[in-house]
Design an enzyme around this catalytic site. Structure first.
Site, short mmCIF file in Angstrom:
data_model
loop_
_atom_site.label_atom_id
_atom_site.label_comp_id
_atom_site.label_asym_id
_atom_site.label_seq_id
_atom_site.Cartn_x
_atom_site.Cartn_y
_atom_site.Cartn_z
N ASP A 119 0.87 -1.25 0.06
CA ASP A 119 -0.09 -0.06 -0.17
C ASP A 119 0.94 1.39 0.02
O ASP A 119 1.46 1.67 0.99
CB ASP A 119 -0.87 -0.08 1.37
N GLN A 136 1.15 6.35 1.12
CA GLN A 136 1.92 7.47 1.93
C GLN A 136 3.14 7.49 1.52
O GLN A 136 3.97 8.28 2.32
CB GLN A 136 1.62 7.18 3.38
#
Lengths: 407, 140
Positions: free
Chosen positions: A200, A203
């Site tokens: 993921d 960020q």
């Protein structure tokens, strides 16, 4: 360092806004980032001059729109160093990309009794889709713990990779702790046991270099709006072999090859995963944003943000009664903290009225809050357009907040 | 005093503050002054959980009037809770049901009572009204 911060700030019109009559100090970049003028202009121009549905049109505008959309795909490919545009799927964002993998990969490869491995520091969007998969398939969700510094327990991780593990899904950087995880090592260890890995990247893309081939991960996702692009667009990278193997998760127009009432054959990659009219405006806007970031130079951004991060860490730590949650050795400029025993929501409300935008609460990472047995934190998250002066403003505002609540 | 009169009084009080931080200072003061509720009343049953802050609300019905007790883990929220209690405490159920809380808008706290804030306050106001409806129904 070739980094003209004043010029960069000029590129983002919203940074000149005032809130409650005070200059905006925007430190909520972990939630979303602002858009440079070039992105805003691109989206506006598409609607003014070019708008047309892509892929199936015969006319000039549709052809041009399709060309630009596919060029945007190539820009995204280059940005994360994927091998081929067939590996780049446009989604609504990181969340929908993870959901797509959890569904499609899950349908194909996850069976009763299998295990899905995530970490304790995941955003809810990298927890819930896997929980839903496990529920559907009667599989088990396993969780890699982290230590109090906010670093993953790699020894525990190694032991949790078993013959039952079907996929590992972890973040590259934590949105609440700021930790940058050793994703290359995580991937290598999983691959030793032939277990695919999803990273993921929501960020990380706005903070540093991403090279999916170097990481060697099987899936990588990120959101456009967190990397100075429009909302409602994101990218799912998947290795071609895996994407070929797994079924599409949504049916509709554009993702098909041939449809009869009896049977449908699917379009080739990447279109197989892009059902319906895609967010082509968003994709092209995102490509502009990625070009903008590349134009500044990733290494320049990393160097600038490192100074900013060190400065913020030092200044925040010097505030009496301030406690930072997450002190990993490698981090992005995201700081979660408590100020004395002041409720984060109280602090956030007062900071807001001083023109300082932070986020308070659990940051969609309730298990991280549970780890420290707290109900939430104040979070300040910086990106390339933030300055030391803004950190100074935050620090003096926090001092004032502390005084207000200590009466 | 009627609900309307108490609200007007609060509106006038707040009109003296020039700055938002002064308003918050006052809310902090109100929050600190609000008597803490019994630990026993901080039960799951009385908990109104917001994502951002928690609110506990308990109510009693005595001699035709409703009495609320409430608390929050955030001080400014406690201050707003104190205002809501000041306005609605000791009022007959019908008054609580019929009156709208226009003071919230007038003193600029609307954003703190928006459903997206998730601080428990919207649900608290709703629950206060529900208590009043239940008590009124009991009276027949």
């Amino acid at each position: 360092m070739n980094f003209n911060i004043e010029k960069i700030r000029d590129d983002f019109p919203i940074l000149k806004e005032q809130v409650y009559g005070k200059p905006l100090v925007y430190l909520d970049n972990g939630a979303t980032t602002h858009k440079p003028q070039v992105v805003i202009d691109t989206v506006k121009e598409i609607y003014e001059k070019q708008n047309s549905s892509i892929h199936r049109g015969i006319h000039y505008l549709s052809e041009k729109m399709t060309e630009d959309y596919e060029e945007a795909r190539d820009t995204a490919r280059k940005f994360i160093n994927a091998l081929s545009t067939t590996e780049i799927i446009f989604t609504h964002g990181a969340t929908s990309a993870i959901n797509a993998v959890a569904f499609s990969f899950g349908e194909k490869f996850v069976k009763e009794g299998d295990e899905v491995l995530i970490s304790e520091m995941e955003h809810h969007s990298n927890i819930v889709p896997w929980q839903m998969l496990c529920e559907r398939k009667h599989a088990h969700l396993k969780v890699i713990p982290f230590n109090d510094n906010g670093e993953l327990d790699m020894d525990a991780y190694k032991e949790m990779l078993t013959g039952k593990t079907r996929i590992v899904a972890v973040n590259h950087a934590s949105n609440s702790l700021g930790t940058v995880n050793p994703v290359k090592e995580i991937t290598r260890l999983a691959h030793e046991k032939n277990i695919p890995v999803l990273i993921d990247g929501a960020q990380i893309v706005q903070h540093g270099e991403v090279d999916v081939r170097d990481i060697d991960c099987d899936f990588f996702v990120f959101s456009g709006h967190k990397v100075f692009g429009p909302t409602g667009i994101g990218v799912l990278y998947g290795k071609e072999k895996l994407l070929e193997e797994i079924p599409p998760y949504q049916g509709g127009g554009d993702m098909v090859d041939c449809v009869t009432m009896g049977k449908t054959t699917y379009n080739e990659l990447p279109f197989k995963f892009e059902a319906g009219t895609t967010n082509y405006t968003g994709a092209i806007g995102l490509a502009k944003a990625l070009d903008y970031v590349s134009g500044l130079g990733i290494s320049n951004i990393v160097a600038y943000e490192q100074q900013l991060t060190e400065y913020a860490a030092e200044k925040l730590a010097a505030i009496d009664g301030l406690k930072i949650f997450g002190n990993a050795g490698k981090r992005i400029s995201v700081f979660s903290f408590h100020l004395a025993d002041i409720h984060p929501y109280d602090a956030g409300m007062v900071l807001d009225k001083m023109g300082i935008a932070v986020r308070t609460g659990t940051h969609c990472t309730q298990p991280v809050m549970d780890h420290y047995d707290i109900s939430g934190t104040i979070r300040a998250s910086m990106v390339l357009y933030n300055t030391k002066e803004e950190i100074d403003l935050l620090v003096s505002a926090l001092e004032r907040v502390r005084k207000m609540f200590s009466k | 005093m009627s609900i309307k009169a108490i609200q007007d009084e609060i509106i006038e009080e707040f009109s003296m503050f020039e700055d938002w931080l002064d308003k918050y200072d006052y809310l902090i003061e109100l929050g600190n002054e609000l008597p803490e509720i019994d630990p026993g009343q901080k039960s799951d049953e009385n908990l109104i959980s917001g994502c951002q802050s928690k609110v506990w609300l308990d109510a009693e019905y005595k001699e035709g009037k409703v009495w609320f007790q409430a608390d929050s883990d955030a001080i400014i929220v406690r201050g707003i809770v104190a205002l809501l209690i000041k306005v609605l405490n000791g009022q007959p159920p019908k008054e609580i049901i019929d009156n709208d809380l226009h003071f919230i808008d007038e003193i600029g706290l609307k954003q703190n009572l928006s459903p997206t804030r998730s601080n428990g306050l919207v649900a608290m106001v709703k629950k206060m009204k529900l208590y009043a409806i239940a008590y009124q129904a009991k009276e027949g």
